[in-house]
Design a protein around this motif. Structure first.
Motif, mmCIF file in Angstrom:
data_model
loop_
_atom_site.group_PDB
_atom_site.id
_atom_site.type_symbol
_atom_site.label_atom_id
_atom_site.label_comp_id
_atom_site.label_asym_id
_atom_site.label_seq_id
_atom_site.Cartn_x
_atom_site.Cartn_y
_atom_site.Cartn_z
ATOM 1 N N GLY A 1 49.299 28.136 50.114
ATOM 2 C CA GLY A 1 48.572 27.073 50.806
ATOM 3 C C GLY A 1 47.318 26.665 50.053
ATOM 4 O O GLY A 1 47.028 27.168 48.961
ATOM 5 N N LYS A 2 46.585 25.747 50.656
ATOM 6 C CA LYS A 2 45.377 25.203 50.026
ATOM 7 C C LYS A 2 44.146 25.855 50.631
ATOM 8 O O LYS A 2 43.967 25.878 51.847
ATOM 9 N N ALA A 3 43.307 26.387 49.760
ATOM 10 C CA ALA A 3 42.071 27.032 50.211
ATOM 11 C C ALA A 3 40.959 25.992 50.300
ATOM 12 O O ALA A 3 40.708 25.261 49.345
ATOM 13 N N VAL A 4 40.329 25.913 51.461
ATOM 14 C CA VAL A 4 39.245 24.962 51.692
ATOM 15 C C VAL A 4 37.997 25.728 52.102
ATOM 16 O O VAL A 4 38.056 26.626 52.948
ATOM 17 N N PHE A 5 36.869 25.389 51.499
ATOM 18 C CA PHE A 5 35.591 26.010 51.849
ATOM 19 C C PHE A 5 34.907 25.140 52.903
ATOM 20 O O PHE A 5 34.375 24.078 52.595
ATOM 21 N N PRO A 6 34.933 25.567 54.169
ATOM 22 C CA PRO A 6 34.389 24.728 55.241
ATOM 23 C C PRO A 6 32.863 24.809 55.391
ATOM 24 O O PRO A 6 32.285 24.130 56.234
ATOM 25 N N ASP A 7 32.218 25.660 54.595
ATOM 26 C CA ASP A 7 30.759 25.828 54.625
ATOM 27 C C ASP A 7 30.270 26.396 55.956
ATOM 28 O O ASP A 7 29.182 26.064 56.433
ATOM 29 N N TYR A 8 31.112 27.247 56.576
ATOM 30 C CA TYR A 8 30.679 27.957 57.785
ATOM 31 C C TYR A 8 29.923 29.218 57.362
ATOM 32 O O TYR A 8 30.286 29.849 56.365
ATOM 33 N N PRO A 9 28.905 29.636 58.109
ATOM 34 C CA PRO A 9 28.182 30.877 57.767
ATOM 35 C C PRO A 9 28.930 32.116 58.268
ATOM 36 O O PRO A 9 28.371 32.962 58.963
ATOM 37 N N VAL A 10 30.211 32.172 57.920
ATOM 38 C CA VAL A 10 31.084 33.261 58.372
ATOM 39 C C VAL A 10 31.471 34.105 57.167
ATOM 40 O O VAL A 10 31.844 33.565 56.112
ATOM 41 N N ILE A 11 31.384 35.416 57.320
ATOM 42 C CA ILE A 11 31.692 36.329 56.221
ATOM 43 C C ILE A 11 33.206 36.402 56.024
ATOM 44 O O ILE A 11 33.957 36.698 56.962
ATOM 45 N N GLY A 12 33.640 36.139 54.797
ATOM 46 C CA GLY A 12 35.061 36.253 54.487
ATOM 47 C C GLY A 12 35.446 37.660 54.093
ATOM 48 O O GLY A 12 36.479 38.178 54.488
ATOM 49 N N GLU A 13 34.566 38.305 53.320
ATOM 50 C CA GLU A 13 34.841 39.665 52.846
ATOM 51 C C GLU A 13 33.525 40.367 52.564
ATOM 52 O O GLU A 13 32.561 39.742 52.104
ATOM 53 N N VAL A 14 33.483 41.652 52.870
ATOM 54 C CA VAL A 14 32.326 42.480 52.543
ATOM 55 C C VAL A 14 32.692 43.326 51.328
ATOM 56 O O VAL A 14 33.664 44.082 51.355
ATOM 57 N N ILE A 15 31.921 43.193 50.255
ATOM 58 C CA ILE A 15 32.205 43.914 49.022
ATOM 59 C C ILE A 15 31.727 45.357 49.155
ATOM 60 O O ILE A 15 30.652 45.623 49.711
ATOM 61 N N SER A 16 32.544 46.279 48.665
ATOM 62 C CA SER A 16 32.223 47.700 48.808
ATOM 63 C C SER A 16 30.991 48.073 47.995
ATOM 64 O O SER A 16 30.693 47.476 46.962
ATOM 65 N N ASP A 17 30.290 49.084 48.494
ATOM 66 C CA ASP A 17 29.098 49.631 47.842
ATOM 67 C C ASP A 17 28.036 48.559 47.601
ATOM 68 O O ASP A 17 27.475 48.443 46.523
ATOM 69 N N THR A 18 27.754 47.791 48.641
ATOM 70 C CA THR A 18 26.723 46.749 48.584
ATOM 71 C C THR A 18 25.832 46.874 49.813
ATOM 72 O O THR A 18 26.179 47.575 50.786
ATOM 73 N N PRO A 19 24.681 46.208 49.826
ATOM 74 C CA PRO A 19 23.805 46.256 50.997
ATOM 75 C C PRO A 19 24.502 45.833 52.289
ATOM 76 O O PRO A 19 24.249 46.417 53.351
ATOM 77 N N ALA A 20 25.401 44.853 52.210
ATOM 78 C CA ALA A 20 26.099 44.392 53.412
ATOM 79 C C ALA A 20 26.971 45.487 54.002
ATOM 80 O O ALA A 20 26.992 45.686 55.230
ATOM 81 N N GLU A 21 27.696 46.213 53.148
ATOM 82 C CA GLU A 21 28.554 47.288 53.643
ATOM 83 C C GLU A 21 27.711 48.405 54.252
ATOM 84 O O GLU A 21 28.038 48.933 55.329
#
Length: 340
Positions: A117-137
């Motif tokens: 399918g086609k990936a569209v960036f809707p510019d929502y402030p929603v997290i798609g993925e949390v990268i491991s070993d980072t401040p967010a995780e």
């Protein structure tokens, strides 16, 4: 470890075989005599003759080759030899390898886009993925969380996050989120990395199905974009720009192994991109490459006969010098990357 060894073999084998099959099928269609079509290189494992062509399997599975009668520029009495065919047929056969590489890339892009399918960036402030070993995780953020505030900055769009994090590296921030409709506040200490302040999150990307016709158009656009990128890269290399980067066999093998670890679809896309690169590079008007053969074929057609042997010798030596220099440059880049 297996991916590191097997993936490069698969990548090189597919790309080179498709290239050689292009030469083979066009030679057959134009009535030329193909003496052998080989899968792999080196000593034969087995072979079978079908009609006038020997089909062989060889010990080194890194592509393959054709033996088309008359492509060695020797004199042949057989009218089906390459040297005795009309110029337009020679051009079709020589250019077919690069054309099939481009078609392979187009087919892969079409299939992947139609499937994914086609990936569209809707510019929502929603997290798609949390990268491991980072401040967010470490702060407990999760995919699907909607960011409402970072510190005192209200976040309405994903692009607002960059401004809210400016100059906030290594400082304590309160991040307010909405998770399943419930508000939460977490404490995050963003990190400084390569001069940027990061949390370790990626944007939410909305994937929508596409029709087969749409996937064809999108695949064509992708092919054009990659070809333009190859052209720009060549210009950077020629001009000596630091943006001009090139990978040799070692670099390609290393990338193929890394890509294979992420899944079959990324590996297919890597094959498509590399196939396009090979197709475009092979059409460069450099002696010993298909593009060089095309130029010589056109010149011989205009000249009305074969170019003098001495002229061909100097042209081939120039090709060896150019390709040798490019190979050394690529290998040096590979070795530098290994130590970087």
């Amino acid at each position: 470890m297996i991916h590191t060894i097997v993936a490069p073999i698969i990548v090189f084998a597919v790309i080179v075989l498709v290239h050689e099959f292009g030469h083979f099928i066009m030679a057959k269609l134009t009535g030329m005599k193909v003496e052998e079509f080989a899968i792999g290189f080196g000593p034969k494992i087995c072979s079978v003759r079908y009609g006038e062509t020997l089909y062989s399997l060889r010990i080194l599975p890194l592509g393959g080759f054709n033996r088309i009668m008359g492509m060695d520029n020797q004199e042949y009495t057989d009218k089906r030899a390459f040297v005795n065919r009309p110029v337009w047929q020679k051009l079709l056969v020589v250019s077919a390898g690069a054309a099939f590489n481009i078609l392979l890339a187009f087919a892969i892009f079409t299939g992947v886009i139609w499937h994914e399918g086609k990936a569209v960036f809707p510019d929502y402030p929603v997290i798609g993925e949390v990268i491991s070993d980072t401040p967010a995780e470490r702060a407990g953020l999760e995919a699907g969380d909607r960011i409402l505030y970072i510190g005192k900055s209200k976040i309405d769009k994903w692009t607002d996050i960059h401004g809210a994090l400016a100059n906030a590296g290594n400082t304590v921030l309160e991040v307010q989120i909405s998770r399943a409709g419930v508000r939460h506040t977490v404490t995050v200490i963003p990190a400084n990395r390569d001069g940027r302040t990061i949390l370790g999150i990626t944007a939410y990307v909305q994937v929508t199905p596409v029709s087969f016709t749409e996937s064809l158009h999108m695949a064509a656009d992708r092919c054009v974009a990659v070809i333009v990128g190859v052209g720009k890269g060549l210009m950077y290399i020629i001009s000596g720009s630091p943006q001009g980067e090139v990978a040799g066999p070692i670099g390609i093998a290393r990338i193929a192994g890394n890509v294979a670890d992420t899944g079959i679809l990324p590996l297919l896309l890597f094959i498509a991109i590399l196939s396009l690169n090979l197709g475009v590079m092979n059409l460069l008007p450099i002696p010993l490459l298909d593009g060089g053969v095309i130029v010589l074929t056109v010149l011989e057609g205009l000249y009305g006969r074969k170019l003098p042997e001495k002229t061909l010798f100097y042209i081939q030596m120039a090709g060896i010098f150019i390709l040798g220099g490019f190979f050394i440059y690529a290998m040096a880049s590979d070795i530098t990357a290994l130590f970087r």
